[in-house]
Scaffold this active site. Structure first.
Site, PDB file in Angstrom:
ATOM      1  CE  LYS A 153      -3.954   1.986   2.551  1.00 29.18           C
ATOM      2  NZ  LYS A 153      -4.807   1.864   3.736  1.00 29.18           N
TER       3      LYS A 153
ATOM      4  CB  SER B   9      -8.095   3.683   2.725  1.00 27.42           C
ATOM      5  OG  SER B   9      -7.209   3.107   3.667  1.00 27.42           O
TER       6      SER B   9
ATOM      7  CB  SER C  39      -8.188   1.000   5.732  1.00 30.92           C
ATOM      8  OG  SER C  39      -8.858   2.233   5.759  1.00 30.92           O
TER       9      SER C  39
END
Ligand SMILES: [Zn+2]
Lengths: 489, 488
Positions: A80, A155, A179
């Site tokens: 990420k 996210s 997330s």
């Protein structure tokens, strides 16, 4: 396509035995990205093909020399884009860090490299991890591989999408209020938020530092355990890192049914109530049906404080965000507005141009919540709720081994459907935030589908009970029968 | 209007310069004189994702200071974030401590006793915070007004600071100076801060006169300037009160070039620092054992040392207090006494009356004085052994302070050996008698003329003639003259 669908725990052995060529594997990964990325938009920064192939060749030489070792040797991994990677730009999905290249590796990245993993790309995310749909990214929304019209959750939407699209078998996400779990649920993958302090946050770009953890993501529970084995280590650079050694999570999965006595599973009624769509409820109940029996008792349990979880979460997260994001002023790194003026003016303009709408909203609300006269009313009260929630979980875990509920209250929604309605977007986190407030581990595994739209089952365990949580997840995964799913693209 | 009640409180920022590393990272803390932005890392630069790691030695030092200032040490120490935007801040918040919202600074409720000539004065310490120093703004022209741009050097960012806050118990600028001198001596005895380093100790002073508004004077660099700034403020406020004006609460800046305080630009609104707990640093638990261990290891502090000087060396209170007011001076004294044991009082006299005077006169600090204790001891021995006269000793001292040469080297180079040979002095005296015939004859009846003649001999020998021998020779010559045995 065949190698790309292999679970990481098999891939590693095949690579080390020489059955799979790393160069071939990386080539296939790269080809698949070239084929799908324009549809999915899961990646912010892809390492150059030549860099990747060079690394693959070097690793192959190591195998020939007999020097290869590591739990993830040659295994492609996605990271990420809020996790710092030395020499690879790390944007947090924001314009303000569009050109920021960290001079250091996050601890988890160091650990990945130590175990021989090949970092392929940095994945798309909501700007500064603020969102549940990956739509607030400065680099455009990621699309859900199961339905390109829909969001992949957020996210860590990019990380979930590269898994569901069959690009890589492992990815790192981060989970501040859901997330990792939310996108796992929306893409039929598995995502774990570990106990606060189990995985080092050093190098994770903070959104709300008292809540978040880096979490492993994969297409099956075993791979999640494998990745957790790699990243979960005490780190003296993170003051909140829990000292001591970690169990071998993979080993504990080798005999998952070896759990003493019968397993008590609590279905949290507050998580099945208002706001949860009928479809989701139906899939969850059906999954629980498959699970129950044979020494697994499922019973309803009420955690009444959970009704305050969402506002408490948002007050704490936004307050911390307003503080953590203060450093982006354009002086030392990142974007700087090209205007003349004193520092005050340059700061204002830099932040006005560099941050997106949702980030600004949270900074402003967090600043407000911490202001003199409001601090007691909001922040301190939110902390009290946090304690209440923790106590409720403690009580529930005296009776139940794990607690379950849906990961997301609704099915993956259409891109653009909620982005203009922040409150509706915040409601998406209603099931997930309480685990962050309490600091307990929570996982999302596939529970079923409505049409081609995935539904995730959330399982929560007491602090530092990842071993138990993964064991139970493996049992549930077996019983539900959904694993290693790749979206037809 | 004569005796207006003055209340002064001090906020002293002390860098823990003796720590090897910064407060939250492993960058070295001896940043002074280093190229800009070379003593930095992801943590002290506040790079995204970096996390603070508390330097446990800083906690230890803070506990030592807290014990020396008789504070109550909190068992659970928490850090807070204090928010404000400024270019010397790498995170735009400072990690510090806070005494509200569940926070606890490392120490509270202490005191420091000051001894003035007529009374003992107690200044209460409100609290001691541990916090990080910001970076430093650098103006290329040296002035904020004329510089077309500003540079930032983050080498100082993250240096460990103690913020020591007093209650407004101080009543005069002189007391403020005494407080700071004593604090400085304590910090140096604890060996936590080299207070002489530029910027190592910075003081904010707040003052209210006759119950008027509280005026804060920011960032005063030296102890002398604190006293001057307070004197200036008292005068300014008294004059305003005499004119019937009221004093409003404000923050002023000490202009150390013009030696005046000037108002800072008034902000439209009160600064809201939005303090809240620093979640990246879990509370630090300070155990009873830890405090006891440190208490046992505490070095001798100025008050104890003063008593010991009186006891061990038989020095009067005044001498002892002057010496211990500065650790380096006290050390210098003791090292000298080790090499010159026979008369500590004499050593104290030379150091306090002559040595210190010359240091001030030459504009030096104890640190850059070239003379070492062995030199002072040697000087005293030369004097005792009659090799040089007291007058010569007084001329040798300033030279060894500046040059670093040993006293005997100076005496040798400048041919300052004492003349005690009676024959030589007699010849010189005869020469003087002949050149000053009138004085010589006057001297037969006038004592003043005798002194004049001796003075001339001393002048001629540049003070090297042994006074006792000279006196004797002059007396003999005068007898001869009187009896006609000597013709001039
Ligand atoms: Zn540093």
């Amino acid at each position: 396509m065949d190698v790309l669908s292999k679970p990481a725990n098999e891939l590693g052995e095949l690579i080390l035995s020489g059955a799979i060529s790393i160069v071939d594997l990386i080539d296939k990964v790269y080809e698949r990205i070239m084929k799908l990325e324009s549809k999915v938009n899961a990646i912010i920064t892809l390492r150059s093909r030549s860099d990747l192939l060079k690394e693959a060749e070097n690793k192959e030489k190591e195998i020939k020399r007999g020097a290869a070792k590591g739990l993830l040797f040659g295994v492609p991994v996605a990271v990420k884009d809020n996790i710092s990677t030395k020499g690879i730009r790390t944007t947090c999905g924001s314009k303000i860090l569009e050109n920021y290249v960290p001079p250091y590796d996050a601890t988890v990245v160091k650990l990945l490299k130590k175990e021989g993993a090949i970092i392929i790309c940095k994945t798309n995310m909501d700007e500064f991890a603020m969102g549940s749909s990956t739509e607030t990214s400065y680099f455009g929304p990621t699309r859900n591989p199961w339905d390109l019209e829909r969001v992949p959750g957020g996210s860590s939407g990019g990380s979930a999408a590269v898994l569901a699209a069959g690009i890589v078998p492992l990815a790192l996400g981060s989970d501040t209020g859901g997330s990792v779990r939310c996108p796992a649920a929306f893409t039929a993958t598995v995502g774990l938020k570990p106990t606060y302090g189990l995985v080092s946050r050093y190098g994770l770009i903070a959104y709300a530092n008292s809540l978040e953890q880096i979490g492993p993501m994969a297409r099956n529970v075993t791979d999640v355990a494998l990745l957790l084995n790699v990243i979960s280590k005490y780190d003296e650079n993170d003051g909140t890192s829990i000292p001591g050694s970690r169990p071998d999570y993979m080993y504990s999965l080798s005999n998952p049914y070896h759990i003493k006595g019968s397993l008590k599973v609590g279905l949290v009624v507050e998580m099945m109530g208002e706001g949860v769509s009928d479809e989701v409820r139906k899939v969850i109940l059906r999954a629980l049906d498959k699970i129950s029996g044979e020494g697994i008792e499922i019973e309803e349990v009420s955690l009444s404080s959970l009704k305050y979880a969402l506002p408490a979460y948002y007050i704490i997260a936004m307050s911390e965000a307003s503080s953590n994001l203060a450093r982006y002023d354009g002086v030392r790194y990142g974007f700087r507005a090209k205007i003349d003026g004193d520092w005050n003016k340059v700061y204002m303009e830099t932040r006005a141009q560099g941050f997106g709408l949702e980030v600004k909203r949270r900074i402003i609300m967090g600043t407000f919540a911490l202001s003199a006269g409001y601090f007691d009313q909001y922040y301190l009260r939110a902390l009290k709720v946090r304690t209440l929630i923790l106590n409720d979980f403690r009580r529930a875990f005296k009776k139940f081994n794990v607690l379950v509920g849906p990961t997301m209250p609704i099915l993956p929604f259409k891109i653009g459907e909620k982005i203009k309605d922040p409150l509706a977007m915040y409601m998406c986190d209603i099931e997930t935030v309480s685990a962050n407030l309490a600091g307990i581990p929570a996982i999302s595994i596939p529970a079923g589908f409505i049409g081609n739209l995935p539904v995730g089952l959330q399982i929560m365990a007491p602090p530092l009970h990842e071993e138990l949580l993964l064991k139970i997840s493996k049992i549930f995964e077996d019983k539900i029968g959904l694993r290693n799913l790749i979206a037809p693209l | 209007m004569e005796k207006l009640k003055v209340k002064i409180g001090l906020e002293v920022h002390v860098q823990l310069t003796k720590l090897k590393t910064k407060l939250f990272c492993s960058c070295p803390s001896d940043y002074r004189g280093k190229p800009p932005n070379t003593y930095v890392c992801p943590v002290c630069l506040g790079l995204p994702g970096s996390l603070p790691k508390v330097n446990s030695k800083a906690i230890e030092y803070a506990v030592m200071v807290a014990l020396a200032l008789n504070c109550k040490i909190n068992r659970k120490v928490m850090f807070f974030r204090k928010h404000y935007f400024y270019p010397d801040m790498t995170k735009n918040f400072q990690i510090t401590q806070y005494d509200r919202a569940g926070g606890a600074p490392i120490a509270v409720n202490g005191y420091l006793k000051l001894s003035t000539s007529d009374k003992e004065k107690v200044v209460r310490i409100r609290r001691i915070n541990i916090e990080e120093d910001p970076g430093k703004l650098v103006y290329p022209t040296g002035s904020i007004i004329t510089s077309p741009y500003t540079l930032v050097d983050y080498n100082r960012a993250g240096i460990a600071l103690l913020e020591i806050v007093t209650e407004p118990d101080i009543e005069t600028p002189a007391e403020a100076r005494l407080f700071l001198q004593k604090l400085r001596s304590i910090l140096e005895h604890l060996d936590v801060c080299d207070c002489g380093l530029e910027g190592a100790v910075r003081t904010d002073a707040n003052i209210s006169v006759a119950g008027g508004g509280r005026v804060e004077i920011k960032n005063i660099g030296s102890i002398k300037d604190v006293e001057k700034a307070l004197m200036y403020e008292i005068l300014r406020q008294k004059e305003a009160l005499l004119k019937g004006l009221s004093i409003r609460s404000e923050t002023r800046h000490w202009d150390d070039v013009r030696k005046v305080t000037v108002p800072l630009r008034v902000k439209e609104e009160e600064q809201d620092y939005r303090y809240f707990p620093e979640a990246d640093i879990p509370p630090i638990i300070i155990t009873e054992e830890f405090i006891e261990k440190i208490a046992k290891q505490m070095p001798e502090l100025p008050d104890e040392r003063l008593k010991r000087f009186q006891r061990e060396y038989g020095l009067p209170y005044y001498d002892s207090s002057v010496l211990v007011s500065n650790k380096k001076l006290a050390d210098f004294f003791e090292e000298t006494v080790k090499l010159y044991k026979r008369n500590p009082k004499k050593v104290a006299n030379v150091i306090i009356n002559d040595f210190l005077r010359w240091i001030h006169e030459k504009g030096l600090e104890l640190d850059n004085v070239k003379a070492k204790p062995k030199d002072i001891a040697e000087l005293l021995k030369l004097l005792d052994n009659g090799i040089i006269s007291i007058k010569i000793a007084k001329t040798v001292l300033p030279e060894i302070i500046v040059s670093g040469k040993s006293p005997s080297q100076v005496v040798k180079e400048r041919k300052l050996l004492k003349i005690s040979d009676k024959q030589i002095i007699r010849q010189i005296a005869l020469k003087i008698f002949r050149e000053h015939k009138k004085a010589a004859f006057d001297a037969l009846k006038d004592k003043k003329a005798i002194n004049y003649l001796i003075g001339q001999i001393m002048k001629y020998t540049k003070g090297r003639a042994d006074p006792a021998v000279t006196g004797k020779v002059v007396k003999e010559l005068l007898t001869d003259l009187k009896e006609g045995k000597l013709k001039l």
